[in-house]
Design a protein around this motif. Structure first.
Motif, PDB file in Angstrom:
ATOM      1  N   CYS A   1      14.581 -15.426 -27.735  1.00 30.86           N
ATOM      2  CA  CYS A   1      14.483 -16.183 -28.988  1.00 30.86           C
ATOM      3  C   CYS A   1      13.407 -15.596 -29.892  1.00 30.86           C
ATOM      4  CB  CYS A   1      14.135 -17.647 -28.706  1.00 30.86           C
ATOM      5  SG  CYS A   1      15.051 -18.374 -27.333  1.00 30.86           S
ATOM      6  N   GLU A   2      13.691 -15.558 -31.191  1.00 27.84           N
ATOM      7  CA  GLU A   2      12.647 -15.231 -32.162  1.00 27.84           C
ATOM      8  C   GLU A   2      11.743 -16.439 -32.376  1.00 27.84           C
ATOM      9  OE1 GLU A   2      14.559 -13.822 -35.668  1.00 27.84           O
ATOM     10  OE2 GLU A   2      15.340 -12.013 -34.710  1.00 27.84           O
ATOM     11  N   ALA A   3      12.312 -17.610 -32.265  1.00 30.73           N
ATOM     12  CA  ALA A   3      11.562 -18.865 -32.296  1.00 30.73           C
ATOM     13  C   ALA A   3      12.287 -19.839 -31.384  1.00 30.73           C
ATOM     14  CB  ALA A   3      11.480 -19.426 -33.715  1.00 30.73           C
TER      15      ALA A   3
ATOM     16  N   SER B   1      12.463 -24.013 -30.331  1.00 30.13           N
ATOM     17  CA  SER B   1      12.040 -25.373 -30.629  1.00 30.13           C
ATOM     18  C   SER B   1      12.525 -26.289 -29.521  1.00 30.13           C
ATOM     19  CB  SER B   1      12.634 -25.820 -31.972  1.00 30.13           C
ATOM     20  OG  SER B   1      14.040 -25.985 -31.850  1.00 30.13           O
TER      21      SER B   1
ATOM     22  N   ILE C   1      16.305 -19.884 -31.479  1.00 29.56           N
ATOM     23  CA  ILE C   1      16.647 -19.422 -32.824  1.00 29.56           C
ATOM     24  C   ILE C   1      16.497 -17.900 -32.892  1.00 29.56           C
ATOM     25  CG2 ILE C   1      16.121 -19.653 -35.297  1.00 29.56           C
ATOM     26  CD1 ILE C   1      14.738 -22.335 -34.557  1.00 29.56           C
ATOM     27  N   ARG C   2      17.587 -17.228 -33.303  1.00 30.38           N
ATOM     28  CA  ARG C   2      17.566 -15.775 -33.442  1.00 30.38           C
ATOM     29  C   ARG C   2      18.208 -15.370 -34.761  1.00 30.38           C
ATOM     30  NH1 ARG C   2      21.113 -13.400 -29.823  1.00 30.38           N
ATOM     31  NH2 ARG C   2      22.125 -15.396 -29.363  1.00 30.38           N
ATOM     32  N   GLY C   3      17.860 -14.194 -35.225  1.00 31.21           N
ATOM     33  CA  GLY C   3      18.494 -13.622 -36.406  1.00 31.21           C
ATOM     34  C   GLY C   3      19.147 -12.294 -36.058  1.00 31.21           C
TER      35      GLY C   3
ATOM     36  N   MET D   1      22.147 -16.277 -38.727  1.00 30.24           N
ATOM     37  CA  MET D   1      21.334 -17.142 -37.868  1.00 30.24           C
ATOM     38  C   MET D   1      22.150 -17.553 -36.649  1.00 30.24           C
ATOM     39  SD  MET D   1      19.488 -20.857 -38.558  1.00 30.24           S
ATOM     40  CE  MET D   1      18.081 -20.214 -39.480  1.00 30.24           C
TER      41      MET D   1
ATOM     42  N   ALA E   1      12.099 -26.519 -37.121  1.00 32.76           N
ATOM     43  CA  ALA E   1      11.962 -25.082 -36.856  1.00 32.76           C
ATOM     44  C   ALA E   1      13.109 -24.291 -37.457  1.00 32.76           C
ATOM     45  CB  ALA E   1      11.872 -24.828 -35.356  1.00 32.76           C
TER      46      ALA E   1
ATOM     47  N   ALA F   1      12.660 -21.364 -40.167  1.00 35.24           N
ATOM     48  CA  ALA F   1      13.249 -20.034 -39.976  1.00 35.24           C
ATOM     49  C   ALA F   1      14.091 -19.636 -41.186  1.00 35.24           C
ATOM     50  CB  ALA F   1      14.093 -20.012 -38.710  1.00 35.24           C
TER      51      ALA F   1
ATOM     52  N   ARG G   1      11.679 -18.528 -43.780  1.00 35.41           N
ATOM     53  CA  ARG G   1      10.920 -17.336 -43.398  1.00 35.41           C
ATOM     54  C   ARG G   1      11.800 -16.086 -43.299  1.00 35.41           C
ATOM     55  NH1 ARG G   1       9.386 -19.232 -38.945  1.00 35.41           N
ATOM     56  NH2 ARG G   1      10.933 -18.193 -37.634  1.00 35.41           N
ATOM     57  N   ASP G   2      12.992 -16.236 -42.744  1.00 32.80           N
ATOM     58  CA  ASP G   2      13.789 -15.056 -42.395  1.00 32.80           C
ATOM     59  C   ASP G   2      15.151 -14.973 -43.083  1.00 32.80           C
ATOM     60  OD1 ASP G   2      11.775 -14.280 -40.564  1.00 32.80           O
ATOM     61  OD2 ASP G   2      12.633 -15.605 -39.031  1.00 32.80           O
TER      62      ASP G   2
END
Length: 525
Positions: A244-246, A248, A253-255, A269, A341, A345, A348-349
């Protein structure tokens, strides 16, 4: 028990062991769901498999622990055995993450049934930690009961059972509300391994103390320090790297970079194992995903006002709200995204910019909408929320549909994105039947291009007025065409399918979608 040993200290140690072991066992069980999610999603079937595997491990562990707590197991032998078993708990918990990632390529391959994959991954990673921690309570209970004075066996058993339950409650709450959200699932597993190791060191030291060895305290302290430091060092190894990039309390959560496929900066996403929106940096109104493109086009065909108002259930990458905020700066767009989150994201991304036209609520969509006055205020309510690949049950019921209609303007529409089977879309038909009880017009839209495989993304649209066209071609972006299924065809399918009306009291979404969820394609593999 030897009279020279302080019974109060023994009782405190017994309670602490059972409390911490029960808490850690439940933390591992809760974290199991988060670790499996990137591979097989978070569904009723996932949690069923996890609970069954963990309970199976506990049960076999209790049996084995009872065997180990034999007549020859005195206090010194009990500490020694607990030390080794808790050391095994630490090792098994430490190895659960790499075991899961080693097993995943084999169990996610072609020809493996999704249920077999879910059960196999659960067994590979979480059976052994559950089995080993299950051995602890029988040994501790046996020692405590043997040392209890006459007439105190019942209170001792009650105290230990109560402490075990309190530990399980504390572990569940700590994992769900604190550890996963603050540490992440992998780091939580490493922390559990460290605490198991610390507890093992304590019992090893106690065994030495009962043997009257002077090295008891220094040895226990050194072992405890090593148990705490080792997981922290292993966390840097690739085998423990988070996918995961983040992370929660709700999602991994990944991109995914789509620049090569799109021809300009773009990102997709991914929440757990499913895509939830793709944004193009310099063209907010360029839709990579056809189903979002369809919502945009069908609402344009229905005639959006100059300053539209819309309510979106589920944010994801905020693709459609972002596009409409750019297209209609004077509009009013409210997005209910349960996970803060995810919204962070997106900003942010995924190039989501704050706008006076856009309001983001960190709330579940249904209570957020129902908290608004029951007055005509939206041109569109769009449900784009998923529990794995299925719509959340509370967004599929007649009670929810009534709340939506009460807040739609004349000519406004309720749209729901539904992933279903191409041949037997039983949930889609049940949802259409339920919507028809409160909306005069219910439409089913699909992309005209033939979709490979059995999974199709449908758009259900309910309103008080029909869309003026039965076919729509894209005004902008990629060349796409969509068609509305003939109403008489949909009505005939509903009549022959025998599907139920969905209500808050009865909405068997998972059963209606089981044919797709339990297929390799439906599971996302």
């Amino acid at each position: 028990m030897t009279a020279t040993r302080p019974s109060a200290l023994c009782a405190l140690g017994d309670a602490a062991t059972i409390l911490l072991a029960s808490a850690l066992g439940m933390v591992v069980e809760i974290v199991a769901g988060r670790l499996l999610a990137p591979h097989v999603g978070m569904s009723l079937y996932t949690w069923t498999a996890i609970i069954a595997v963990v309970l199976g491990g506990f049960s076999l562990g209790h049996w084995w622990g009872g065997r180990l707590a034999g007549a020859e197991c005195d206090r010194q032998m009990g500490h020694r055995r607990l030390g080794w078993l808790l050391c095994g708990c630490a090792a098994a918990t430490l190895l659960a993450v790499p075991a899961l990632r080693l097993a995943a390529p084999w169990l996610e391959g072609e020809g493996v049934h999704p249920l077999a994959a879910i059960l196999g991954l659960s067994l590979a990673a979480f059976f052994l930690p559950s089995l080993l921690v299950g051995t602890v309570s029988p040994i501790v209970t046996k020692l405590a009961v043997e040392e209890a004075s006459p007439g105190q066996v019942g209170p001792v058993l009650g105290r230990l059972f109560a402490v075990s339950a309190l530990g399980a409650i504390a572990g569940t709450l700590a994992a769900g509300f604190l550890f996963v959200a603050w540490l992440g699932s992998t780091a939580t597993m490493l922390a559990c391994a460290g605490l198991y190791g610390l507890l093992a060191a304590g019992h090893a030291g106690a065994a030495l103390a009962w043997a009257r060895r002077r090295a008891a305290l220094p040895a226990a302290a050194a072992a405890g320090l090593a148990a705490l430091l080792l997981p922290a060092g292993l966390a840097r190894l690739p085998a423990f790297a988070s996918p995961c990039e983040a992370e929660s309390a709700y999602f991994c959560i990944r991109g995914v970079d789509l620049a090569e496929a799109v021809g300009q900066p773009a990102r997709l996403m991914v929440l757990d194992h499913l895509a939830h929106g793709a944004n193009v940096r310099d063209e907010p109104t360029l839709f990579v995903q056809p189903y979002l493109h369809l919502v945009d086009e069908v609402m344009a065909a229905r005639g959006l006002p100059e300053r539209p108002a819309a309510f979106f259930l589920g944010g994801g990458a905020f693709t459609l709200p972002r596009a409409w905020a750019a297209d209609h700066p004077g509009g009013r767009f409210t997005v209910a995204e349960l996970d803060p989150a995810v919204a962070a994201a997106a900003r942010r991304d995924f190039w989501l910019e704050d706008s006076p036209a856009l309001t983001v609520l960190a709330a579940d969509g249904r209570p957020a909408l129902q908290a608004l006055p029951a007055a005509a205020q939206f041109d569109l309510v769009f449900a784009d929320a998923f529990h794995d690949i299925a719509m959340p049950v509370h967004l599929a019921t007649r009670e929810w549909h009534r709340a939506v209609r009460a807040r739609l303007r004349p000519g406004g529409a309720y749209a729901a994105n539904v992933m279903e089977d191409k041949r037997q879309p039983r949930f889609l038909l049940a949802l259409a039947r339920t919507l028809a009880l409160d909306f005069p017009v219910v439409e089913v839209w699909v992309e005209m291009a033939e979709a490979p495989g059995r999974r199709v993304t449908y758009l259900l649209l309910a309103s008080d007025a029909p869309t003026p066209f039965g076919r729509i071609a894209a005004r902008r972006g990629p060349e796409r065409r969509w068609a509305r299924l003939p109403p008489e065809f949909v009505a005939a399918r509903i009549a022959t399918a025998g599907v139920p009306v969905l209500t808050d009291d009865f909405a068997p979404v998972d059963r209606l979608m089981s044919h797709l969820i339990l297929s390799a394609e439906g599971s996302g593999r």
